[in-house]
Design an enzyme around this catalytic site. Structure first.
Site, PDB file in Angstrom:
ATOM      1  N   GLU A  81      46.311  35.649  82.616  1.00  0.00           N
ATOM      2  CA  GLU A  81      44.802  35.474  82.983  1.00  0.00           C
ATOM      3  C   GLU A  81      43.796  35.484  81.594  1.00  0.00           C
ATOM      4  O   GLU A  81      44.352  36.447  80.824  1.00  0.00           O
ATOM      5  CB  GLU A  81      44.288  36.368  84.038  1.00  0.00           C
ATOM      6  CG  GLU A  81      43.035  36.176  84.571  1.00  0.00           C
ATOM      7  CD  GLU A  81      42.916  36.965  86.031  1.00  0.00           C
ATOM      8  OE1 GLU A  81      41.760  36.977  86.496  1.00  0.00           O
ATOM      9  OE2 GLU A  81      43.700  37.750  86.220  1.00  0.00           O
ATOM     10  N   PHE A  84      38.909  31.950  80.684  1.00  0.00           N
ATOM     11  CA  PHE A  84      38.720  30.699  81.240  1.00  0.00           C
ATOM     12  C   PHE A  84      38.972  30.900  82.881  1.00  0.00           C
ATOM     13  O   PHE A  84      38.290  30.494  83.744  1.00  0.00           O
ATOM     14  CB  PHE A  84      39.678  29.738  80.702  1.00  0.00           C
ATOM     15  CG  PHE A  84      39.412  28.317  81.192  1.00  0.00           C
ATOM     16  CD1 PHE A  84      38.398  27.219  80.591  1.00  0.00           C
ATOM     17  CD2 PHE A  84      39.853  27.749  82.630  1.00  0.00           C
ATOM     18  CE1 PHE A  84      38.590  25.984  81.103  1.00  0.00           C
ATOM     19  CE2 PHE A  84      39.731  26.773  83.221  1.00  0.00           C
ATOM     20  CZ  PHE A  84      38.971  25.641  82.475  1.00  0.00           C
ATOM     21  N   GLY A  85      40.177  31.681  82.999  1.00  0.00           N
ATOM     22  CA  GLY A  85      40.763  31.915  84.337  1.00  0.00           C
ATOM     23  C   GLY A  85      42.053  32.264  84.509  1.00  0.00           C
ATOM     24  O   GLY A  85      42.745  32.465  83.398  1.00  0.00           O
ATOM     25  N   LYS A 102      45.630  25.634  84.171  1.00  0.00           N
ATOM     26  CA  LYS A 102      44.821  26.701  83.871  1.00  0.00           C
ATOM     27  C   LYS A 102      43.800  26.224  84.656  1.00  0.00           C
ATOM     28  O   LYS A 102      43.111  25.048  84.887  1.00  0.00           O
ATOM     29  CB  LYS A 102      44.426  26.729  82.369  1.00  0.00           C
ATOM     30  CG  LYS A 102      43.088  27.609  82.177  1.00  0.00           C
ATOM     31  CD  LYS A 102      43.266  27.932  80.594  1.00  0.00           C
ATOM     32  CE  LYS A 102      42.737  27.059  79.904  1.00  0.00           C
ATOM     33  NZ  LYS A 102      42.547  27.385  78.448  1.00  0.00           N
ATOM     34  N   ASP A 200      38.463  30.598  68.006  1.00  0.00           N
ATOM     35  CA  ASP A 200      38.962  31.833  69.009  1.00  0.00           C
ATOM     36  C   ASP A 200      40.500  32.004  68.536  1.00  0.00           C
ATOM     37  O   ASP A 200      41.363  32.148  69.331  1.00  0.00           O
ATOM     38  CB  ASP A 200      38.969  31.182  70.345  1.00  0.00           C
ATOM     39  CG  ASP A 200      38.958  32.362  71.218  1.00  0.00           C
ATOM     40  OD1 ASP A 200      38.730  33.561  70.864  1.00  0.00           O
ATOM     41  OD2 ASP A 200      38.951  32.301  72.487  1.00  0.00           O
TER      42      ASP A 200
END
Length: 377
Positions: A81, A84-85, A102, A200
């Site tokens: 997790e 984003f989700g 995802k 990122d």
């Protein structure tokens, strides 16, 4: 992002979503003199017949198909997790392939814009050190991304909070992963046109395939880099604390060297086994870069920086060289950092120097015999 509501039959939905993605691509790239190169190696039913670069080379999936692939997103299919989700493991019968799916958390920190950027970037960019996007779903308010499944998880899984019985990464594997991740970043900086700033880079976004082959993932925060006479891109500060370059965190001015700083932090994690930020440690050791900077100045302390999990099984010269690369990448002044191509050259060399701890151990236990001198008669 102003999404057009999906309604009608499945084919209509796919066309509407695809139009929105293509319009977003046009808006994002139009101001720049260059154009992102399309992922020409991806075969897809959605690829345009005329080869138009604005068309998305990724399949679209119905939500029902992805739900079936994950057995309705059951907990035992959950891989992890993030911002984003949740990410689930599933099997898509239509393409007979195990995949990672995802699912956007509608209450999460990232939203439709990041979803669009992810689809665009991974559809237009392709490299063996970037994760492969198979397709996406945008049925109604559902947003899902479908990737190739990476069986070894993330680099973070193998460096931090390692579960009992899991194999520790040896020196050779660590250098292989570092060199591969650097090559993925080099592709974004030097081969994509215009260049792409990843923004990122962190251990949890470096996924590992068979043989610990690394691939960069999660491109929701990626930005098109500066072109022409521009030196930076101004944007709101996004990313992960501990990995952000100081000048970007303070001013919001994003450059390719911002990624180089983040890579330096990752390289330090690979070498030391420490986290970028670890609140369980004493105040002086919580920030990895702040802890490392004084040690960089004294070569005699370099061995103290090696991950204890290596149990001393690493080449001293290789450790010094890897730490030197990391030290250059995390320089406070952006213009003092190397370009990623130079980092790739250095790490590719280190990865090619295979370390055999058995040979090294024998040489340490049995040092060379000093030359004999003739006894005087």
């Amino acid at each position: 992002m102003g999404w057009i509501p999906c309604s009608g039959n499945s084919g209509t939905k796919k066309k509407i979503v695809k139009m929105e993605v293509q319009h977003s691509l046009t808006r994002q790239i139009k101001p720049t003199p260059g154009k992102l190169k399309r992922n020409s190696s991806t075969n897809s039913k959605d690829t345009s017949k005329n080869g138009n670069a604005e068309h998305i080379a990724a399949q679209t999936f119905a939500f029902r198909e992805l739900a079936n692939a994950t057995r309705n997103f059951r907990a035992d299919c959950l891989l992890g997790e993030g911002g984003f989700g949740r990410v689930y493991k599933g099997r898509l019968e239509s393409i007979n392939q195990v995949v990672a799916i995802k699912q956007l958390d509608r209450n999460g920190l990232q939203g439709n814009r990041e979803f669009l950027v992810e689809v665009l970037m991974l559809s237009l960019l392709h490299h063996h050190n970037l994760v492969n996007l198979i397709g996406y779903c945008a049925d109604g308010d559902q947003r899902l991304l479908v990737y190739e499944y990476m069986p070894y998880g993330s680099l973070e899984d193998h460096l931090h909070d390692i579960s009992p019985g899991k194999k520790r990464l040896d020196w050779n594997t660590r250098m292989k992963i570092a060199a591969g991740a650097a090559k993925g970043l080099e592709y974004l900086h030097d081969q994509a046109n215009p260049p792409v700033i990843y923004r990122d880079l962190k251990c949890s976004n470096i996924l590992l395939g068979e043989g610990y082959h690394p691939k960069l993932s999660d491109f929701g925060l990626a930005k098109l880099g500066p072109v022409g006479e521009n030196t930076h891109v101004s944007t709101r500060v996004m990313g992960t604390y501990g990995y952000c370059a100081p000048e970007y965190a303070m001013t919001g001015q994003l450059t390719l060297k911002s990624d180089v700083y983040s890579f330096g932090v990752v390289l330090l994690e690979i070498i030391t086994g420490r986290k970028a930020i670890d609140n369980s440690k004493s105040t002086a050791e919580q920030n990895l870069v702040a802890w490392a900077r004084p040690l960089f100045k004294d070569r005699r302390k370099f061995s103290q920086m090696a991950d204890p999990m290596l149990q001393g099984q690493y080449p001293s010269r290789g450790l010094y060289q890897a730490l030197a690369v990391a030290a250059m990448c995390v320089q406070e002044q952006a213009n003092m950092r190397p370009v990623i191509a130079d980092v790739v050259t250095a790490l590719s060399y280190l990865a090619s120097q295979r370390y055999d701890h058995n040979i090294q151990s024998n040489s340490r236990l049995a040092p060379g015999t000093p030359p004999r001198t003739r006894r005087r008669q």
